[in-house]
Structures are given as structure tokens and as C-alpha cells.
Design a protein around this motif. Structure first.
Motif, PDB file in Angstrom:
ATOM      1  N   THR A   1       0.835  -1.202   0.000  1.00 45.51           N
ATOM      2  CA  THR A   1       0.000   0.000   0.000  1.00 45.51           C
ATOM      3  C   THR A   1       0.870   1.253   0.000  1.00 45.51           C
ATOM      4  O   THR A   1       0.572   2.228  -0.702  1.00 45.51           O
ATOM      5  N   THR A   2       1.966   1.227   0.752  1.00 48.55           N
ATOM      6  CA  THR A   2       2.901   2.355   0.775  1.00 48.55           C
ATOM      7  C   THR A   2       3.531   2.557  -0.597  1.00 48.55           C
ATOM      8  O   THR A   2       3.678   3.693  -1.076  1.00 48.55           O
ATOM      9  N   GLN A   3       3.909   1.459  -1.247  1.00 44.91           N
ATOM     10  CA  GLN A   3       4.472   1.539  -2.596  1.00 44.91           C
ATOM     11  C   GLN A   3       3.479   2.209  -3.550  1.00 44.91           C
ATOM     12  O   GLN A   3       3.851   3.048  -4.377  1.00 44.91           O
ATOM     13  N   ALA A   4       2.203   1.831  -3.431  1.00 43.25           N
ATOM     14  CA  ALA A   4       1.168   2.405  -4.295  1.00 43.25           C
ATOM     15  C   ALA A   4       1.048   3.913  -4.076  1.00 43.25           C
ATOM     16  O   ALA A   4       0.953   4.690  -5.030  1.00 43.25           O
ATOM     17  N   LEU A   5       1.064   4.317  -2.812  1.00 42.01           N
ATOM     18  CA  LEU A   5       0.945   5.740  -2.491  1.00 42.01           C
ATOM     19  C   LEU A   5       2.121   6.541  -3.028  1.00 42.01           C
ATOM     20  O   LEU A   5       1.950   7.657  -3.546  1.00 42.01           O
ATOM     21  N   ARG A   6       3.328   5.987  -2.929  1.00 42.46           N
ATOM     22  CA  ARG A   6       4.515   6.705  -3.410  1.00 42.46           C
ATOM     23  C   ARG A   6       4.569   6.736  -4.934  1.00 42.46           C
ATOM     24  O   ARG A   6       5.109   7.678  -5.521  1.00 42.46           O
ATOM     25  N   TRP A   7       4.019   5.705  -5.559  1.00 39.62           N
ATOM     26  CA  TRP A   7       4.019   5.659  -7.032  1.00 39.62           C
ATOM     27  C   TRP A   7       3.112   6.747  -7.614  1.00 39.62           C
ATOM     28  O   TRP A   7       3.413   7.336  -8.635  1.00 39.62           O
ATOM     29  N   MET A   8       1.983   7.009  -6.932  1.00 35.53           N
ATOM     30  CA  MET A   8       1.040   8.039  -7.391  1.00 35.53           C
ATOM     31  C   MET A   8       1.488   9.400  -6.840  1.00 35.53           C
ATOM     32  O   MET A   8       0.794  10.040  -6.048  1.00 35.53           O
ATOM     33  N   HIS A   9       2.659   9.852  -7.260  1.00 28.70           N
ATOM     34  CA  HIS A   9       3.330  10.969  -6.603  1.00 28.70           C
ATOM     35  C   HIS A   9       2.674  12.332  -6.837  1.00 28.70           C
ATOM     36  O   HIS A   9       2.974  13.290  -6.124  1.00 28.70           O
ATOM     37  N   LYS A  10       1.786  12.446  -7.801  1.00 27.41           N
ATOM     38  CA  LYS A  10       1.166  13.748  -8.062  1.00 27.41           C
ATOM     39  C   LYS A  10      -0.215  13.903  -7.433  1.00 27.41           C
ATOM     40  O   LYS A  10      -0.826  14.963  -7.553  1.00 27.41           O
ATOM     41  N   ILE A  11      -0.709  12.868  -6.772  1.00 26.18           N
ATOM     42  CA  ILE A  11      -2.051  12.984  -6.209  1.00 26.18           C
ATOM     43  C   ILE A  11      -2.039  13.919  -5.006  1.00 26.18           C
ATOM     44  O   ILE A  11      -0.999  14.139  -4.386  1.00 26.18           O
ATOM     45  N   ASP A  12      -3.206  14.443  -4.661  1.00 26.75           N
ATOM     46  CA  ASP A  12      -3.349  15.345  -3.516  1.00 26.75           C
ATOM     47  C   ASP A  12      -3.635  14.487  -2.278  1.00 26.75           C
ATOM     48  O   ASP A  12      -4.785  14.247  -1.917  1.00 26.75           O
ATOM     49  N   HIS A  13      -2.574  14.026  -1.651  1.00 24.59           N
ATOM     50  CA  HIS A  13      -2.706  13.084  -0.542  1.00 24.59           C
ATOM     51  C   HIS A  13      -3.626  13.613   0.555  1.00 24.59           C
ATOM     52  O   HIS A  13      -3.504  14.739   1.012  1.00 24.59           O
ATOM     53  N   GLY A  14      -4.570  12.768   0.942  1.00 25.53           N
ATOM     54  CA  GLY A  14      -5.507  13.115   1.994  1.00 25.53           C
ATOM     55  C   GLY A  14      -6.769  13.785   1.500  1.00 25.53           C
ATOM     56  O   GLY A  14      -7.729  13.946   2.263  1.00 25.53           O
ATOM     57  N   ASN A  15      -6.795  14.156   0.220  1.00 27.07           N
ATOM     58  CA  ASN A  15      -7.960  14.868  -0.310  1.00 27.07           C
ATOM     59  C   ASN A  15      -8.537  14.218  -1.561  1.00 27.07           C
ATOM     60  O   ASN A  15      -9.303  14.845  -2.281  1.00 27.07           O
ATOM     61  N   GLU A  16      -8.171  12.976  -1.810  1.00 30.66           N
ATOM     62  CA  GLU A  16      -8.685  12.289  -2.992  1.00 30.66           C
ATOM     63  C   GLU A  16     -10.016  11.609  -2.679  1.00 30.66           C
ATOM     64  O   GLU A  16     -10.363  11.388  -1.512  1.00 30.66           O
ATOM     65  N   VAL A  17     -10.752  11.296  -3.740  1.00 34.37           N
ATOM     66  CA  VAL A  17     -12.000  10.532  -3.624  1.00 34.37           C
ATOM     67  C   VAL A  17     -11.816   9.285  -4.475  1.00 34.37           C
ATOM     68  O   VAL A  17     -11.631   9.378  -5.694  1.00 34.37           O
TER      69      VAL A  17
END
Length: 571
Positions: free
Chosen positions: A238-254
Motif C-alpha cells: 500500500t505504501t508503494q502504491a501511495l509513493r508511485w502516485m506521486h502527483k495525487i493530492d494526498h488526503g484529499n482524494e476521492v
């Protein structure tokens, strides 16, 4: 191989993606606890009109954990969850982990024989299930170690007046009237939460050693095996997935959660991803294109993990252009190959990025992915994720293959399983010097991008579901009229592949396609049941009598090629 292993893929990593990640050494459930403490009033999930905050989800998970302890569940016990995507599936999952028990994800589509095998093999002590599937669970109870069943329904988390109307709609659509007698072994989900307090009880967990999940998969033998995934495996992936999506607005996605949570892919990139990122998940109990389009527009969905069949269904919906899908930024495609045309059409439709990845249950599941914002070669499964090594080995020599040379894909990384539950020999067979043998045939190009060309296994992937021919064949062989049977996967424009069965009847016996179809649907989950049948007098075999499955695959391929050839008209 370690000393000589080249990692050309690392040159393609943008600066925002780390080559190595420092993973937190803590259990998976702690991420929900942290979110509840630090962002208690933030929306954690939306379900058909119902909203729950992180504090509310955590409170319910704690109450559920207290309820499980009251039923005798302790650290290391197995708790089965047989639910569609609902708030209850999130609460049950994290509530189970809070007790130190191990989650056993169970497909609600399982028929009794499949359910019985999984419950016996896992030794599950408690089952949480939907009211609609309870009759199946009740029928296998005495054959398993299940001591308690907790039952819930879709209506339990619907807002008023939907909760009153839904039972009537459910009966109309399914023809099933839910009538359950509750007793000391069968408990309503809502009462378990109501009668227990949200007590935080400390459970000692060793993330790298203690199991969080038994995720069942099949194999070339057709026997379903429990993949042992630790807390560390799931936290890492899950951490790998979060780091791979490096341009997302962490904490504010839907995040649209239409992929089933009982599938490891939907569980990791949907549910666990949302909890760890503290973003809102929009939970969909089933995939319906109209409902999905409405949800994307109304909830302003920004991340949409899915399977190719989902994207195909949406772009071909006749009303798709009536909806505003501009909020979609990132789409994560897995479970089956993504056609280039589908990728291009969906990106044009939404303006977002749709990229394909690769994984397997034994790796929690993701090992490779294309860059979301970068080079994406056509047909490639992408690059290995941070801390993930991959190589292709020559099947004859066992040596690392040259760039472009086809061989078996092998992987290693923090997301790779501990092994198969109670199957040390099969565990040993899939590991080689610390590497996991995937059973998939492919190659790496000179730039470090990987491609899958075929499967070493005979597994069929239909609509994102793994289907193992042996399991289907065993059901066919149990029919009194069938002498021989073999199953293969054939191309399907919507599901990717579908199941075709070749059958030889016993002398003097008769069996219609309709009768055989009904028999299969009674004894197999709908997605496993053959969609095509062909009756034959004999099947192609080797000199020692082994059915040549590959010959039938090649035969079907030739048929399709002939159908595509232009016909020359005679004068």
C-alpha cells in the motif's frame, strides 16, 4: 544472480518516486486508529447516501473487535469475511485485525463446495456474511470449524428511507426473501456493534511475522491455497502504491471502490490505500455502469482502480457523454491485460491517466506498474515498484535471460508472501533462492520495461477473476454422462477471456448444452461456469493418454484467424 542483476528501470523513475522506502514497522490496523485520532471528522467513506467519518469507522471497528473477543476470538484465529463492498466489510476487516486475528477473504459468489473447502482449510472460527448468502453458509457449518456466524445486509447501512425500501427491491431482483433465525451461534451484525463497547485493547503484533490475511488463490493443480500475507506485506504494498502516485493530492482524494474488497487487488489499491492516505472511499456493492457514472459525477471521484472490463463497460455505455467525468485524474488498471484502444478512449473521455500494472496474489498483489505521468510503452506491464526486483529466467538453463528473451518472470520484494498456508512443499516449489516464481512468461526490454506474453500456468482470467481449469474440469467429470472433459480460456471482447469446455460423453448417454449449462451453474460460481460448450467424440491426446490442452488452444486460435481472413468470391 544478485551480483549481476541490472536494474535499468530505475533510470525511468522521476525524482518524486524513491528507489527505496522506509516502511513503518506497525500493524495495518494502526493506520485507521491514527486517522481516527488525527482527522476524526474527515469523511472516510460514502455508501449509497450514507457517510461515515474516520472516527465513526474506527469506533465501529473497535466495537466489532470487542464483539469478536466475546465470541472467543483471539490472536492468530481466522475470521472469514464473505461480504460485498459495504461499510460492514471495512469494519469487519479492521475489527478483525484489531483482535490480532487473521482475515480470510471469502468470495460471496462461492457455491457450497468452494466455501466448504476454504473454511476447512483455513480453520476459520467466525464468519461474517451477507444475509443473501447465509443459506449457503448454514449448509456447510457442520462440516467446518465455524463456531459463530455474524449476518448483515445491505440495508443495515442505508439512510432512511432507502433502508425501508431496499428489502423489497432485493426480493424483487433476487427472488430471495431473507428470513434468518438468530440464536447463540448466529448473530445480527448491528446487535454485535450495539451491545459492545469501543475498547482499545493492546495486541502485540510483529508486522513481519504475524499474518494479517489469508487470501485464497488456485494453482496449476486447481486446489485453492491460502496465501499468507503479513501486516508488513500489506503495509509495504500500500505504501508503494501511495509513493508511485506521486502527483495525487494526498488526503484529499476521492477513491471509487468498485473492485471487490474480497479480491486482494481491490483490498490493497481501494480499501487499504484509502485508509492509509486518509482519503474518502466511495463504496460500490456491485458494478453497474449507470450507478458508477452517477457516482463519479456526484462524488467527484478522482482515483478509479479497476479492471479492463469496467473501463470497457463505461466507454460503451450509451449515456456516457451525459455525465461529467472530468474529476477523474488517476485510473489503476489490473487483473487482466488492458487493450490500448480502451486506454486511449477512456483517457479522452475523462482527461485523466489510465495506466496498467501487474501483480499476483502472492505479492499483495502489485509488483509492476506503468508510470502515471511518464513513458508508457504499448503492451507493457511497466516497471518494478520501489524495493521490488524482477528478472526473467531461461527455463532450460535457469540463468537470467537477455533483454528481449522470453522466459519466466521472477520477483522479490517486501510485498511477497510468507508462503502458502499449511503447504510447505508447495511454498518451497514457488521460491528459488529468495525469488518468487510467478509462472508468467515474459521479457524485459533494454530500457527495463517488462512485458507478459503467456502464462506458464493454465489459469484463465475472465473479467479480472482467476479461474483454474482443473477445478472446472473436476465438476464436469462428476456428471454421470461425461466421459472426458477439458477446459480452456478463449478470447472474449468484454471479459478478456471466457471459459470454453470440450466434452466427450459416455457411450449411450445423452446430454444437451442447456442441461450441462444448468449443471455447471449449480456447482460452480457464475464466473467459473463455462460460457461455451463443444461436444466431441474424442479429445487430442499424447501417446500416454494425457489430453493436449495446448492443441485445443491452438485449434481455437486458428479458427479465429480463419474467420478474420477475407473470403474470395468465385466468378
Amino acid at each position: 544472480m544478485d551480483e549481476r542483476l541490472a536494474r535499468p528501470w530505475l533510470t525511468h523513475y522521476p525524482d518524486e518516486i524513491p528507489v527505496k522506502i522506509e516502511y513503518e514497522e506497525k500493524p495495518l490496523q494502526s493506520y485507521l486508529a491514527d486517522a481516527a485520532r488525527e482527522t476524526p471528522d474527515k469523511s472516510a467513506l460514502h455508501f449509497m447516501g450514507t457517510e461515515m467519518t474516520f472516527a465513526e469507522v474506527y469506533d465501529s471497528a473497535l466495537r466489532f473487535a470487542s464483539g469478536l473477543r466475546g465470541l472467543g476470538v483471539k490472536k492468530g484465529d481466522r475470521v472469514a469475511i464473505m461480504l460485498a463492498n459495504t461499510p460492514q466489510s471495512v469494519i469487519s476487516y479492521y475489527g478483525t485485525l484489531l483482535t490480532g486475528a487473521v482475515v480470510v477473504q471469502t468470495n460471496p459468489l462461492y457455491v457450497e463446495r468452494e466455501l466448504e473447502h476454504q473454511m476447512i482449510d483455513s480453520g476459520a472460527k467466525v464468519m461474517i456474511c451477507l444475509d443473501l448468502v447465509y443459506p449457503r453458509v448454514a449448509n456447510v457449518l457442520k462440516k467446518t470449524k465455524l463456531e459463530h456466524v455474524i449476518v448483515t445486509g445491505i440495508k443495515d447501512y442505508l439512510p432512511f428511507p432507502k433502508n425501508l425500501i431496499y428489502p423489497f427491491i432485493q426480493k424483487k431482483n433476487t427472488g430471495i426473501k431473507v428470513d434468518i433465525t438468530y440464536n447463540e451461534k448466529t448473530h445480527p451484525f448491528t446487535r454485535v456493534l450495539k451491545e459492545n463497547e469501543p475498547v482499545e485493547t493492546e495486541v502485540s503484533v510483529n508486522p513481519k511475522e504475524d499474518l494479517a490475511l489469508l487470501q485464497y488463490t488456485g494453482g496449476t493443480t486447481g486446489v485453492a491455497k491460502g496465501v499468507m500475507l503479513t501486516h508488513h506485506n500489506l503495509v509495504a504494498n500500500t505504501t508503494q502504491a501511495l509513493r508511485w502516485m506521486h502527483k495525487i493530492d494526498h488526503g484529499n482524494e476521492v477513491i471509487l471502490c468498485a473492485l471487490p474488497f474480497f479480491h486482494v487487488y481491490g483490498m490493497t489499491v481501494g480499501m487499504n490505500f484509502s485508509i492509509m492516505d486518509r482519503s474518502k472511499m466511495v463504496i460500490m456493492p456491485r458494478f453497474n455502469t449507470t450507478q458508477i457514472l452517477k457516482a463519479i459525477q456526484k462524488q467527484r471521484v478522482s482515483i478509479f482502480p479497476g479492471a479492463p472490463t469496467m473501463y470497457i463497460g463505461l466507454i460503451n455505455d450509451p449515456d456516457v457523454n451525459k455525465y461529467d467525468l472530468s474529476s477523474v485524474e488517476v485510473c489503476i488498471s489490473g487483473s487482466a491485460p488492458l487493450p490500448v484502444e480502451v486506454q486511449q478512449r477512456f483517457e479522452k473521455l475523462t482527461g485523466g491517466k489510465l495506466s496498467e500494472g501487474f501483480g499476483l496474489t502472492e505479492a499483495s498483489p502489485v509488483t509492476h506498474f506503468n508510470l502515471m505521468w511518464g513513458k508508457r510503452p504499448s503492451g507493457s506491464i511497466g516497471l518494478p515498484w520501489p524495493d521490488t526486483d524482477a528478472a526473467v529466467i531461461n527455463g532450460e538453463t535457469g540463468e537470467q535471460a537477455e533483454a528481449g528473451e522470453i522466459g519466466e518472470l521472477i520477483v522479490r520484494g517486501p510485498q511477497v508472501m510468507k508462503g502458502y498456508w499449511n503447504r510447505p512443499e508447495e511454498t518451497k516449489a514457488v521460491f528459488q533462492d529468495g525469488w518468487l516464481l510467478t509462472g508468467d512468461m515474459g521479457y524485459m526490454d533494454e530500457e527495463g520495461y517488462f512485458y507478459i506474453v503467456d502464462r506458464k500456468k493454465d489459469m484463465i482470467i475472465a473479467g479480472g477473476f482467476n479461474i483454474y481449469p482443473r477445478e472446472v474440469e473436476e465438476v464436469l467429470y462428476e456428471h454421470e454422462a461425461i466421459k472426458e472433459a477439458v477446459v480452456i480460456g478463449v478470447p472474449d471482447p468484454y471479459r478478456g477471456e471466457t471459459v470454453k469446455a470440450f466434452v466427450v460423453l459416455k457411450e449411450g448417454m445423452e446430454l444437451s448444452e442447456k442441461e450441462l449449462n444448468e449443471y455447471c451453474r449449480k456447482n460452480l460460481s457464475a464466473y467459473k461456469s463455462p460460457k461455451q460448450f463443444e461436444f466431441r467424440n474424442e479429445l487430442p491426446k499424447t501417446m500416454v493418454g494425457k489430453v493436449l490442452r495446448r492443441a485445443l488452444v491452438d485449434e481455437e486460435k486458428r479458427k479465429r484467424e480463419q474467420e478474420k481472413e477475407p473470403q474470395v468470391q468465385g466468378k
